[in-house]
Write a protein that holds these residues in place. Structure first.
Motif, PDB file in Angstrom:
ATOM      1  N   ARG A 148       0.832  -1.209   0.000  1.00 17.83           N
ATOM      2  CA  ARG A 148       0.000   0.000   0.000  1.00 17.83           C
ATOM      3  C   ARG A 148       0.860   1.250   0.000  1.00 17.83           C
ATOM      4  O   ARG A 148       0.662   2.177  -0.794  1.00 17.83           O
ATOM      5  N   ASP A 149       1.827   1.279   0.916  1.00 14.91           N
ATOM      6  CA  ASP A 149       2.623   2.486   1.092  1.00 14.91           C
ATOM      7  C   ASP A 149       3.542   2.761  -0.094  1.00 14.91           C
ATOM      8  O   ASP A 149       3.930   3.909  -0.323  1.00 14.91           O
ATOM      9  N   ALA A 150       3.873   1.727  -0.841  1.00 14.86           N
ATOM     10  CA  ALA A 150       4.745   1.915  -2.007  1.00 14.86           C
ATOM     11  C   ALA A 150       3.982   2.138  -3.303  1.00 14.86           C
ATOM     12  O   ALA A 150       4.469   2.825  -4.201  1.00 14.86           O
ATOM     13  N   LEU A 151       2.787   1.559  -3.417  1.00 13.28           N
ATOM     14  CA  LEU A 151       2.147   1.443  -4.727  1.00 13.28           C
ATOM     15  C   LEU A 151       0.791   2.115  -4.869  1.00 13.28           C
ATOM     16  O   LEU A 151       0.361   2.399  -5.994  1.00 13.28           O
ATOM     17  N   TYR A 152       0.075   2.352  -3.766  1.00  9.28           N
ATOM     18  CA  TYR A 152      -1.293   2.861  -3.885  1.00  9.28           C
ATOM     19  C   TYR A 152      -1.311   4.381  -4.089  1.00  9.28           C
ATOM     20  O   TYR A 152      -0.433   5.106  -3.651  1.00  9.28           O
ATOM     21  N   GLY A 153      -2.375   4.829  -4.728  1.00  9.98           N
ATOM     22  CA  GLY A 153      -2.604   6.247  -4.950  1.00  9.98           C
ATOM     23  C   GLY A 153      -3.648   6.402  -6.032  1.00  9.98           C
ATOM     24  O   GLY A 153      -4.240   5.422  -6.505  1.00  9.98           O
ATOM     25  N   ASP A 154      -3.879   7.645  -6.439  1.00 11.92           N
ATOM     26  CA  ASP A 154      -4.847   7.929  -7.504  1.00 11.92           C
ATOM     27  C   ASP A 154      -4.145   7.783  -8.858  1.00 11.92           C
ATOM     28  O   ASP A 154      -4.024   8.731  -9.635  1.00 11.92           O
ATOM     29  N   VAL A 155      -3.665   6.556  -9.103  1.00  9.73           N
ATOM     30  CA  VAL A 155      -2.912   6.214 -10.309  1.00  9.73           C
ATOM     31  C   VAL A 155      -3.331   4.811 -10.737  1.00  9.73           C
ATOM     32  O   VAL A 155      -4.136   4.159 -10.087  1.00  9.73           O
ATOM     33  N   ASP A 156      -2.761   4.336 -11.822  1.00 10.23           N
ATOM     34  CA  ASP A 156      -3.024   2.973 -12.282  1.00 10.23           C
ATOM     35  C   ASP A 156      -2.174   2.015 -11.449  1.00 10.23           C
ATOM     36  O   ASP A 156      -0.955   1.926 -11.633  1.00 10.23           O
ATOM     37  N   VAL A 157      -2.802   1.310 -10.524  1.00 12.45           N
ATOM     38  CA  VAL A 157      -2.103   0.405  -9.606  1.00 12.45           C
ATOM     39  C   VAL A 157      -2.260  -1.030 -10.119  1.00 12.45           C
ATOM     40  O   VAL A 157      -3.369  -1.439 -10.473  1.00 12.45           O
ATOM     41  N   PRO A 158      -1.187  -1.829 -10.146  1.00 14.35           N
ATOM     42  CA  PRO A 158      -1.248  -3.184 -10.722  1.00 14.35           C
ATOM     43  C   PRO A 158      -1.926  -4.203  -9.802  1.00 14.35           C
ATOM     44  O   PRO A 158      -1.317  -5.185  -9.355  1.00 14.35           O
ATOM     45  N   LEU A 159      -3.219  -3.998  -9.519  1.00 13.46           N
ATOM     46  CA  LEU A 159      -3.924  -4.879  -8.586  1.00 13.46           C
ATOM     47  C   LEU A 159      -3.982  -6.316  -9.095  1.00 13.46           C
ATOM     48  O   LEU A 159      -3.951  -7.258  -8.298  1.00 13.46           O
ATOM     49  N   GLU A 160      -4.078  -6.499 -10.405  1.00 13.86           N
ATOM     50  CA  GLU A 160      -4.141  -7.857 -10.949  1.00 13.86           C
ATOM     51  C   GLU A 160      -2.905  -8.654 -10.545  1.00 13.86           C
ATOM     52  O   GLU A 160      -2.999  -9.819 -10.145  1.00 13.86           O
ATOM     53  N   THR A 161      -1.747  -7.996 -10.605  1.00 15.14           N
ATOM     54  CA  THR A 161      -0.506  -8.652 -10.165  1.00 15.14           C
ATOM     55  C   THR A 161      -0.500  -8.858  -8.662  1.00 15.14           C
ATOM     56  O   THR A 161      -0.165  -9.942  -8.162  1.00 15.14           O
ATOM     57  N   LEU A 162      -0.878  -7.815  -7.914  1.00 14.82           N
ATOM     58  CA  LEU A 162      -0.818  -7.883  -6.452  1.00 14.82           C
ATOM     59  C   LEU A 162      -1.744  -8.945  -5.882  1.00 14.82           C
ATOM     60  O   LEU A 162      -1.506  -9.458  -4.780  1.00 14.82           O
ATOM     61  N   LEU A 163      -2.809  -9.281  -6.605  1.00 14.43           N
ATOM     62  CA  LEU A 163      -3.767 -10.281  -6.120  1.00 14.43           C
ATOM     63  C   LEU A 163      -3.577 -11.642  -6.780  1.00 14.43           C
ATOM     64  O   LEU A 163      -4.328 -12.575  -6.507  1.00 14.43           O
ATOM     65  N   SER A 164      -2.555 -11.759  -7.613  1.00 14.79           N
ATOM     66  CA  SER A 164      -2.346 -13.013  -8.345  1.00 14.79           C
ATOM     67  C   SER A 164      -1.791 -14.106  -7.437  1.00 14.79           C
ATOM     68  O   SER A 164      -1.111 -13.835  -6.436  1.00 14.79           O
ATOM     69  N   SER A 217       7.212  -4.522  -4.853  1.00 13.56           N
ATOM     70  CA  SER A 217       7.794  -3.705  -5.917  1.00 13.56           C
ATOM     71  C   SER A 217       7.581  -2.245  -5.548  1.00 13.56           C
ATOM     72  O   SER A 217       6.913  -1.934  -4.561  1.00 13.56           O
ATOM     73  N   GLY A 218       8.137  -1.363  -6.345  1.00 16.89           N
ATOM     74  CA  GLY A 218       8.045   0.062  -6.046  1.00 16.89           C
ATOM     75  C   GLY A 218       8.973   0.451  -4.911  1.00 16.89           C
ATOM     76  O   GLY A 218       9.792  -0.344  -4.446  1.00 16.89           O
ATOM     77  N   ARG A 219       8.849   1.680  -4.459  1.00 18.25           N
ATOM     78  CA  ARG A 219       9.681   2.150  -3.344  1.00 18.25           C
ATOM     79  C   ARG A 219       8.825   2.847  -2.309  1.00 18.25           C
ATOM     80  O   ARG A 219       7.797   3.458  -2.637  1.00 18.25           O
ATOM     81  N   LEU A 220       9.255   2.738  -1.076  1.00 17.29           N
ATOM     82  CA  LEU A 220       8.530   3.381   0.015  1.00 17.29           C
ATOM     83  C   LEU A 220       8.873   4.860   0.092  1.00 17.29           C
ATOM     84  O   LEU A 220       9.976   5.273  -0.299  1.00 17.29           O
ATOM     85  N   GLY A 267       7.515  11.633  -7.301  1.00 17.06           N
ATOM     86  CA  GLY A 267       7.746  10.339  -7.945  1.00 17.06           C
ATOM     87  C   GLY A 267       7.070   9.156  -7.293  1.00 17.06           C
ATOM     88  O   GLY A 267       7.325   8.015  -7.674  1.00 17.06           O
ATOM     89  N   LEU A 268       6.198   9.402  -6.319  1.00 13.48           N
ATOM     90  CA  LEU A 268       5.465   8.324  -5.666  1.00 13.48           C
ATOM     91  C   LEU A 268       4.028   8.296  -6.180  1.00 13.48           C
ATOM     92  O   LEU A 268       3.480   9.329  -6.576  1.00 13.48           O
ATOM     93  N   PRO A 269       3.373   7.135  -6.163  1.00 14.54           N
ATOM     94  CA  PRO A 269       1.959   7.091  -6.554  1.00 14.54           C
ATOM     95  C   PRO A 269       1.085   8.007  -5.709  1.00 14.54           C
ATOM     96  O   PRO A 269       0.050   8.495  -6.177  1.00 14.54           O
ATOM     97  N   SER A 270       1.478   8.256  -4.474  1.00 15.92           N
ATOM     98  CA  SER A 270       0.701   9.104  -3.577  1.00 15.92           C
ATOM     99  C   SER A 270       1.331  10.484  -3.389  1.00 15.92           C
ATOM    100  O   SER A 270       1.035  11.178  -2.412  1.00 15.92           O
ATOM    101  N   SER A 271       2.194  10.892  -4.322  1.00 14.45           N
ATOM    102  CA  SER A 271       2.731  12.249  -4.280  1.00 14.45           C
ATOM    103  C   SER A 271       1.633  13.267  -4.563  1.00 14.45           C
ATOM    104  O   SER A 271       0.693  12.991  -5.311  1.00 14.45           O
ATOM    105  N   LEU A 272       1.766  14.452  -3.975  1.00 11.11           N
ATOM    106  CA  LEU A 272       0.784  15.509  -4.173  1.00 11.11           C
ATOM    107  C   LEU A 272       0.729  15.940  -5.642  1.00 11.11           C
ATOM    108  O   LEU A 272       1.758  16.228  -6.252  1.00 11.11           O
TER     109      LEU A 272
END
Length: 557
Positions: A306-322, A345-348, A415-420
């Motif tokens: 969540r902390d690395a990948l979530y935000g108001d962006v295209d998040v790879p949920l299909e991979t994360l739930l595979s 994956s991603g960075r914190l 550079g984060l999915p949850s950046s302002l």
């Protein structure tokens, strides 16, 4: 032997409402009794919660909901989550000397989404007129409502801060006594003005006029004027550009049920990721110590993503739930409490050393409300309104309520999915839940609690589905959570290996968890969580609510 519960699991066939305040549950049930559907009832209850739990939500906040419409025959998500102002850039905040977005004050305001969200739900799925669903909230604001202990405590705790804001001070200080009547005539006047000015024509036309009054009319003008005077960033243009939306849920099939959550602009997919990890464990066969340990270790893995990948962006949920991804992640769960916090994956984000500030964060671990409704027509909804609480931002004198502070969940680090980003939704903690069985609504549930929402509510779901407890038993069961995650609230720290457990856990369970390396804090009995739930199963409707906090109640027949 029948287990003792603090109250019965309600059963009936007509309708059920469960919420974090008895007055909201009563309002929702009154709507059902007068022929309204679950969506009419949820709107009436939600607007009532803004008045009677002003320390936990308000018109300046937001509302996500996940629901099943019998007419549409599908689950849907309501996004009443406002966005960052056009002027809100990381550069602007750094010019003002901030490394993090402050946890209090008008700088942290996003567009207020709650009113627009409730209006969209009422317009598209309800049957009542706006004035009828708002009558409960207006009545309590105008005539007063009994002050619960939690409201008095919240005002006492932040009284020094509230005293610095003139309209807040006039409304809430000195702290009202528990049981006394508290009125908010200015808020009543705001809502009454909207109802009167919107009146006439069709139900849909009234609701649309009300939306315009709020987001393009006198409410937007007052917000613009106030923010300009207080050096805020929110403008009338920001409000006019925003609309509440409907979207498909994120979902995961688990043990015969389909769990539906918001997209990753909320925390809901964390529940789905935990389920994908827990599929590899025999949860019914675990001891209580093993159950807590494994659930917590899987939570750490899901929250890291969540902390690395979530935000108001295209998040790879299909991979994360595979299956493949979760088989790789599951091997990281060992017998000992992990000190690691690594996403797949991603960075914190970089955790910033920041000074605490008065009013910031969620000091009561639950500055949010929740409502669930099921009706006799086959509709079901779970909604988690939040934000705009009385100690987050100053009351706007002409409106009777403060703005929200949800922008504190953005990062100023780029550079984060949850950046302002201007116009983006903050990645919130809000997480209503809906589960289907064979495509039909089965369970709606949720809780206040910040980063604990996808722990406390999640645990109730697991104890019910996997451990065989009924809804009330699952809610009453001793709760637990970890803060081994990056806090979503200013100042955004992390407490590695932390584990809070209620004092009702058996001593040997607590010692066993300590032996595994968890940094266990034993909290007072009945101190964690405010979960409510409604259900449709075996031809019956059921409901349950939390005794903790002595405010939540379910009603139904």
């Amino acid at each position: 032997m029948e287990r003792f519960t603090t109250r019965p699991e309600l059963q009936g066939t007509f309708g059920m409402v469960a919420s974090t305040h008895w007055l909201a549950s009563a309002a929702g049930m009154a709507v059902l009794e007068r022929g309204g559907n679950a969506f009419d009832a949820a709107v009436a209850a939600g607007l009532t919660l803004q008045v009677v739990e002003p320390h936990l939500n308000g018109p300046g906040g937001e509302v996500p909901a996940v629901f099943y419409s019998a007419d549409r025959g599908e689950p849907l998500v309501l996004c009443g989550q406002g966005v960052a102002p056009a002027a809100a850039t990381s550069g602007r905040f750094r010019e003002l000397g901030h490394d993090l977005i402050p946890g209090t004050g008008v700088l942290a305001a996003c567009v207020p989404g709650a009113f627009g969200g409730w209006l969209l739900l009422l317009q598209e799925f309800g049957t009542w007129r706006l004035g009828d669903v708002l009558a409960f909230a207006i009545g309590y604001a105008e005539n007063g409502f009994p002050v619960a202990g939690g409201l008095r405590s919240a005002i006492q705790r932040q009284s020094d801060l509230i005293a610095t804001w003139p309209a807040s001070r006039a409304l809430y200080l000195p702290p009202p006594e528990a049981g006394s009547q508290l009125r908010n005539p200015v808020l009543a006047g705001t809502y009454r003005r909207i109802v009167e000015a919107a009146r006439g024509g069709s139900r849909t036309e009234e609701i649309e006029r009300a939306r315009e009054l709020f987001y393009e009319g006198f409410v937007a003008e007052e917000i613009h004027r106030f923010c300009e005077a207080e050096d805020g960033l929110l403008t009338r243009g920001d409000l006019a550009r925003w609309r509440a939306t409907l979207e498909p849920p994120a979902s995961f099939d688990y043990r015969g049920v389909t769990v539906c959550k918001t997209g990753p602009w909320g925390a809901g997919p964390v529940a789905l990721q935990q389920l994908a990890l827990l599929e590899g464990f025999d949860l019914p066969g675990l001891s209580e110590e093993e159950f807590v340990h494994i659930v917590i270790e899987c939570a750490k893995l899901a929250f890291a993503d969540r902390d690395a990948l979530y935000g108001d962006v295209d998040v790879p949920l299909e991979t994360l739930l595979s299956r493949e991804y979760n088989e790789q992640r599951r091997v990281l769960v060992g017998d000992e409490a992990s000190v690691d916090y690594e996403p797949g994956s991603g960075r914190l984000p970089t955790v910033v050393e920041a000074r605490p500030m008065a009013g910031a964060g969620e000091p009561t671990r639950g500055d949010t409300v929740h409502v669930d409704v099921a009706d006799r027509f086959g509709n079901m909804i779970s909604a988690t309104p939040s934000g705009g609480w009385l100690y987050g931002s100053p009351v706007i004198p002409a409106l009777g309520w403060p703005l929200g502070t949800r922008a504190q969940m953005f990062w100023l680090e780029d550079g984060l999915p949850s950046s302002l980003r201007p116009g983006a939704r903050p990645r919130t903690t809000l997480s209503p839940g809906l589960a289907l069985r064979e495509g039909e609504p089965w369970l709606a549930w949720g809780t206040p609690g910040g980063d604990q929402q996808e722990q406390w509510g999640f645990h109730v779901f697991l104890r019910h589905l996997e451990r065989g407890l009924n809804l009330q038993e699952a809610i009453d069961a001793p709760e637990f959570h970890t803060d081994h995650l990056i806090s979503s609230f200013y100042p955004r720290g992390i407490k590695r290996r932390s584990l809070d457990v209620e004092g009702r856990f058996e001593p040997e369970v607590v010692e066993g968890l300590r032996g595994r390396g968890h940094e266990v804090t034993v909290t007072p009995d009945w101190s964690l969580g405010r979960v409510t739930a409604v259900q449709k199963a075996d031809g019956q409707l059921r409901a349950a609510a939390n005794p903790r906090g002595m405010q939540g109640y379910a009603a139904g027949r």
